[in-house]
Design a protein around this motif. Structure first.
Motif, PDB file in Angstrom:
ATOM      1  N   GLU A  52     -15.520  40.946  -1.481  1.00 31.62           N
ATOM      2  CA  GLU A  52     -16.950  40.163  -2.640  1.00 31.62           C
ATOM      3  C   GLU A  52     -15.505  39.124  -3.512  1.00 31.62           C
ATOM      4  OE1 GLU A  52     -15.943  44.070  -4.369  1.00 31.62           O
ATOM      5  OE2 GLU A  52     -15.954  43.155  -2.689  1.00 31.62           O
ATOM      6  N   ARG A 445     -21.108  33.943   5.801  1.00 30.63           N
ATOM      7  CA  ARG A 445     -20.851  34.481   4.368  1.00 30.63           C
ATOM      8  C   ARG A 445     -22.199  35.125   3.087  1.00 30.63           C
ATOM      9  NH1 ARG A 445     -16.567  29.450   2.848  1.00 30.63           N
ATOM     10  NH2 ARG A 445     -17.968  28.755   3.599  1.00 30.63           N
ATOM     11  N   THR A 446     -23.012  33.506   3.503  1.00 35.44           N
ATOM     12  CA  THR A 446     -23.892  34.321   2.654  1.00 35.44           C
ATOM     13  C   THR A 446     -25.285  35.529   3.249  1.00 35.44           C
ATOM     14  OG1 THR A 446     -25.536  33.435   4.344  1.00 35.44           O
ATOM     15  CG2 THR A 446     -24.955  31.985   3.001  1.00 35.44           C
ATOM     16  N   GLU A 448     -24.857  39.081   3.627  1.00 36.18           N
ATOM     17  CA  GLU A 448     -23.794  40.199   3.209  1.00 36.18           C
ATOM     18  C   GLU A 448     -23.509  41.689   3.636  1.00 36.18           C
ATOM     19  OE1 GLU A 448     -25.245  42.595  -0.512  1.00 36.18           O
ATOM     20  OE2 GLU A 448     -23.495  44.080  -0.688  1.00 36.18           O
TER      21      GLU A 448
ATOM     22  N   ARG B 131     -30.945  32.636   1.847  1.00 32.34           N
ATOM     23  CA  ARG B 131     -29.724  33.087   1.091  1.00 32.34           C
ATOM     24  C   ARG B 131     -28.961  32.475   0.529  1.00 32.34           C
ATOM     25  NH1 ARG B 131     -30.139  34.955   5.917  1.00 32.34           N
ATOM     26  NH2 ARG B 131     -27.815  34.126   6.817  1.00 32.34           N
ATOM     27  N   HIS B 132     -28.494  33.294  -0.404  1.00 33.09           N
ATOM     28  CA  HIS B 132     -27.658  32.355  -1.725  1.00 33.09           C
ATOM     29  C   HIS B 132     -27.042  33.689  -2.385  1.00 33.09           C
ATOM     30  CE1 HIS B 132     -31.087  28.971  -1.461  1.00 33.09           C
ATOM     31  NE2 HIS B 132     -32.046  29.880  -1.460  1.00 33.09           N
ATOM     32  N   ARG B 133     -25.177  32.938  -1.822  1.00 34.92           N
ATOM     33  CA  ARG B 133     -24.224  33.118  -3.244  1.00 34.92           C
ATOM     34  C   ARG B 133     -23.832  32.730  -3.996  1.00 34.92           C
ATOM     35  NH1 ARG B 133     -23.425  38.340  -0.804  1.00 34.92           N
ATOM     36  NH2 ARG B 133     -21.637  38.447  -2.350  1.00 34.92           N
ATOM     37  N   ASN B 161     -27.275  35.845  -4.954  1.00 35.01           N
ATOM     38  CA  ASN B 161     -26.396  36.773  -5.101  1.00 35.01           C
ATOM     39  C   ASN B 161     -25.233  35.845  -5.934  1.00 35.01           C
ATOM     40  OD1 ASN B 161     -23.477  37.480  -5.091  1.00 35.01           O
ATOM     41  ND2 ASN B 161     -23.960  39.742  -4.443  1.00 35.01           N
ATOM     42  N   GLU B 162     -25.814  36.204  -7.133  1.00 35.50           N
ATOM     43  CA  GLU B 162     -24.223  35.125  -8.815  1.00 35.50           C
ATOM     44  C   GLU B 162     -23.348  36.308  -9.027  1.00 35.50           C
ATOM     45  OE1 GLU B 162     -26.341  34.699 -11.723  1.00 35.50           O
ATOM     46  OE2 GLU B 162     -25.167  32.966 -12.319  1.00 35.50           O
ATOM     47  N   GLU B 163     -22.418  36.135  -8.479  1.00 34.93           N
ATOM     48  CA  GLU B 163     -21.383  36.264  -9.478  1.00 34.93           C
ATOM     49  C   GLU B 163     -20.183  35.355 -10.756  1.00 34.93           C
ATOM     50  OE1 GLU B 163     -17.810  37.624  -6.848  1.00 34.93           O
ATOM     51  OE2 GLU B 163     -18.809  37.217  -5.614  1.00 34.93           O
ATOM     52  N   ALA B 171     -21.808  42.072  -9.429  1.00 34.76           N
ATOM     53  CA  ALA B 171     -23.167  40.417  -9.019  1.00 34.76           C
ATOM     54  C   ALA B 171     -24.814  40.848  -9.680  1.00 34.76           C
ATOM     55  CB  ALA B 171     -22.237  40.616  -7.330  1.00 34.76           C
ATOM     56  N   GLN B 173     -28.367  40.603  -8.375  1.00 30.89           N
ATOM     57  CA  GLN B 173     -29.204  40.389  -7.000  1.00 30.89           C
ATOM     58  C   GLN B 173     -30.476  40.164  -7.353  1.00 30.89           C
ATOM     59  OE1 GLN B 173     -26.927  40.942  -4.740  1.00 30.89           O
ATOM     60  NE2 GLN B 173     -25.723  42.132  -4.789  1.00 30.89           N
TER      61      GLN B 173
END
Lengths: 534, 226
Positions: A52, A445-446, A448, B131-133, B161-163, B171, B173
């Motif tokens: 992360e 990367r998206t 986990e 999926r989204h980060r 997922n947001e940081e 983060a 979720q």
């Protein structure tokens, strides 16, 4: 004094001390060169590590423009025990990019120190600052019509010679072993002293970029892949542009051909018949570089099956292995060497030789030819689209330039990558005696789950290769401590003894290549305590 | 050719290029009034696919129709031109949706130019789900929830997922089940809308109609300010 509340602090540093250091940095550098806001720090986050963002988040970024400012920064860092992570352009991508090795380190970005101090077209060398990019140098050489040729890594245009050389990166020309071509550096030490290596300490010397060794111990190598100083200038040799450049490719249909390819190649490299850093790329490296995408062939999870690879070979004309090399010199020299090379491969009877005339503008030949002749391009970034998801970590074990060894490494890597559902995307960069076996561990990367899988895969690659006596020459920032352990305790003891002598406050990039006085001291004393008790 | 010369030739803002981009997928907006209350981005960077076209539709619906568009590839000239724009000394907000390779380059050039990045999103769209980060700064506060609500309302299955940069909080979720296969095409338009109005009051997020097109693949979205 304005308060700077930061969610990320350097290890062992209180908010109060951090704020005090920030005020000193501002006074030294000016407000605009001390970056603390989230939106200023996001661009410095990790993009190519299987963990992360938070694990490698910086607490601040500093930008400096002069050597005197760098000296001032280390003085403040010593006073407040602030660890700094220095970058030049920060563009080593699969080896980690700009993010620091440990959360909370302050990044010192030297992008604004970007002067080409000197290019001598007769003695064929350059002296540059850390922020100089290859594109800058290329433009300078072109605009001034200098008869010189650059050597650079694949990110070429946007990367820089100083960072790449200090990380012992390689390029694709006869000057491709970049540290071998380095000559003279200027280093700001942790105590603020400015040390010039080689002939650089001699007052009035004009041979700093001419003669590497100087007098007494030669210390240049000690500052590469290390944290003993901040390099603020570096000299390196430039290749005279040859009158004739002849790039070529040899395409091999079968994966098992790697044994013979390398064994044919080795004597040609050792005898300098082929003078440049040859590349042998596998089908998937080729495919990614040619901007093919996996999903155009399969949407099944896991690694790409061999029948699909064979179909790709058939559709595209790419080989299972694709060798790229070039000849440089006068027409007579090139003609003689070309005959020796074509005879060698024809005698072998398997490879299909492709010349520039035959390839035309076809990729990946075009970008390979450009890299071998010092013309920058960004073609290889297509690899990041092969799998989808943009994750990339370069696993780069060193191999003997012996066919059986290359095959052994290739099979071992492929087995481990496939176990984790990832592709074997690889190239060998061929020196006369060694090969850099560069494997791009590509992941999404998206996801986990896939990111964790890539992380586990990378660790297993390190473990299993080590069992066979192999180790990497360079590694992604995430795995630097792990790789340091591969090279044995005595080396680490020596490295930490040097660190204690040169940087007793442990302010310069602690953790770089596993060198960290805080954690190593703790680990060693725990180990000796356990030993005493037993 | 000098960088300046390339810039002159290639940096003509592609007012018409959006049409070129959009002609491939012909998205149709579902009646969302344009918002003019926000800080308009000066430029949108997009690739040539359907997802990028949907992104642009969403951005235009939110920001108004005057959003200049630059179509990006991974070629050196294109990247050098963009770098030249970043370094021209003109304040500029740039939003975009690009493939992983092009976005890697754009964001690296932005860093070197001293840009601020308020939003960095990595997205994967597959059959029926996305999926989204996200990695965000203060200006994007609330955007993840807004996007989540949008995806949920569209019936798309998603994980998000947001940081927050510099935050000590774990983060965030968020997730939603797929209720309708058609909903998975809405993510790109939603992100376009969010980025076009970043830092302003929330607007109704647009829905686009993309006939027969699944916006699959991997992408990176961003909001950059220089």
């Amino acid at each position: 004094m304005s308060e700077q509340m930061s969610g990320v602090l350097p290890r062992g540093v209180t908010q109060k001390k951090f704020n005090a250091a920030v005020e000193k940095f501002r006074a030294l550098l000016g407000e605009g060169n001390v970056l603390l806001k989230a939106e200023q720090l996001i661009p410095y986050n990790k993009i190519m590590m299987s963990v992360e963002n938070a694990a490698h988040a910086p607490s601040a970024v500093l930008t400096a423009t002069t050597v005197e400012q760098v000296q001032g920064i280390v003085k403040i860092c010593n006073q407040y025990r602030i660890p700094i992570w220095t970058i030049s352009t920060g563009r080593n991508f699969g080896y980690g990019t700009a993010a620091p090795v440990q959360r909370g380190q302050v990044i010192l970005d030297l992008k604004k120190m970007n002067r080409i101090i000197k290019i001598d077209p007769e003695m064929c060398y350059a002296l540059v600052e850390p922020g100089v990019t290859f594109q800058q140098l290329y433009d300078y050489i072109e605009e001034n019509k200098l008869p010189l040729m650059l050597s650079f890594s694949a990110p070429s245009a946007i990367a820089g010679p100083l960072g790449n050389t200090m990380d012992r990166g390689v390029g694709y020309t006869p000057y491709g072993e970049h540290f071998m071509m380095q000559c003279g550096m200027e280093v700001v030490l942790a105590n603020g002293d400015v040390y010039r290596t080689g002939m650089g300490g001699v007052k009035g010397s004009n041979t700093w970029q001419i003669f590497k060794w100087g007098y007494g111990p030669t210390l240049d190598g000690m500052f590469t892949q290390a944290n003993y100083g901040i390099t603020t200038k570096m000299g390196f040799w430039l290749m005279p542009r040859p009158p004739v450049f002849k790039p070529f490719e040899v395409i091999f249909e079968n994966e098992a051909d790697i044994v013979e390819i390398v064994d044919i190649l080795r004597p040609l490299r050792m005898a300098q018949i082929i003078p440049n850093s040859v590349v042998i790329a596998n089908i998937l490296w080729e495919a990614g570089s040619a901007h093919l995408r996996r999903r155009d062939y399969t949407t099944e999870p896991g690694h790409t099956p061999d029948p699909i690879l064979e179909k790709m070979q058939k559709d595209s004309g790419m080989g299972a292995w694709n060798l790229y090399a070039a000849l440089y010199g006068t027409q007579e020299q090139v003609d003689v060497n070309w005959k020796i090379i074509t005879d060698a491969f024809r005698k072998h009877g398997k490879g299909r030789i492709v010349t520039q005339e035959e390839a035309g503008h076809k990729q990946p030949f075009k970008y390979r030819a450009e890299l071998m002749s010092g013309v920058p391009n960004l073609q290889e970034f297509g690899l990041y689209n092969w799998r989808g998801g943009g994750g990339s970590m370069w696993f780069a074990p060193v191999s003997e330039a012996r066919g059986s060894e290359c095959e052994k490494q290739a099979l071992l890597a492929k087995r481990i990558l496939h176990k984790y559902g990832l592709d074997y995307v690889a190239e060998f960069i061929v020196a006369p005696r060694d090969m850099h076996h560069v494997i791009d561990v590509l992941y999404d990367r998206t996801s986990e789950e896939e990111t964790k899988r890539a992380d586990a895969c990378f660790n297993e690659l390190l473990d299993e290769f080590e069992k066979e006596g192999y180790a990497v020459y360079r590694v992604n920032t995430r795995f630097q401590e792990r790789v340091a352990r591969s090279y044995g305790p005595v080396k680490r003891d020596v490295e930490h003894a040097i660190k204690r002598a040169l940087d007793p406050n442990n302010i310069l990039a602690p953790g770089r290549s596993g060198i960290d006085l805080d954690t190593y001291r703790t680990r060693r004393s725990a180990k000796s305590t356990a030993s005493d008790e037993s | 050719m000098s960088v300046d010369r390339r810039f002159v030739l290639k940096s003509m803002v592609l007012g018409g290029a959006a049409g070129v981009v959009l002609s491939r997928s012909v998205p149709v907006l579902a009646g969302v009034p344009p918002s003019h209350s926000g800080i308009r981005p000066a430029l949108a960077l997009v690739g040539s696919g359907a997802a990028e076209a949907a992104f642009l539709q969403g951005a235009r619906a939110a920001a108004g129709t005057e959003l200049p568009v630059q179509q990006m590839d991974r070629g050196l000239d294109c990247m050098l031109d963009f770098e030249h724009q970043l370094r021209a000394g003109r304040p500029m907000q740039v939003i975009g949706l690009l493939d992983d390779a092009a976005a890697t380059l754009v964001l690296d050039l932005a860093r070197s130019a001293g840009a601020r990045v308020h939003w960095l999103g990595q997205h994967t769209a597959e059959a029926g789900s996305t999926r989204h980060r996200l990695l965000n700064a203060d200006l994007a506060e609330g955007c993840a929830r807004q996007l989540s609500r949008h995806l949920h309302a569209c019936g798309a299955g998603f994980t998000l997922n947001e940081e927050r940069q510099g935050s000590v909080a774990p983060a965030r979720q968020l997730a939603g089940p797929a209720r309708s296969g058609a909903g998975s095409v809405q993510w790109a338009a939603g992100i376009g809308s969010l980025l076009a109005t970043l830092g302003t009051r929330p607007t109704m997020m647009p829905r686009v109609s993309v006939q027969g097109t699944l916006l699959s693949g991997s992408f990176v979205s961003f909001s950059i300010e220089v």
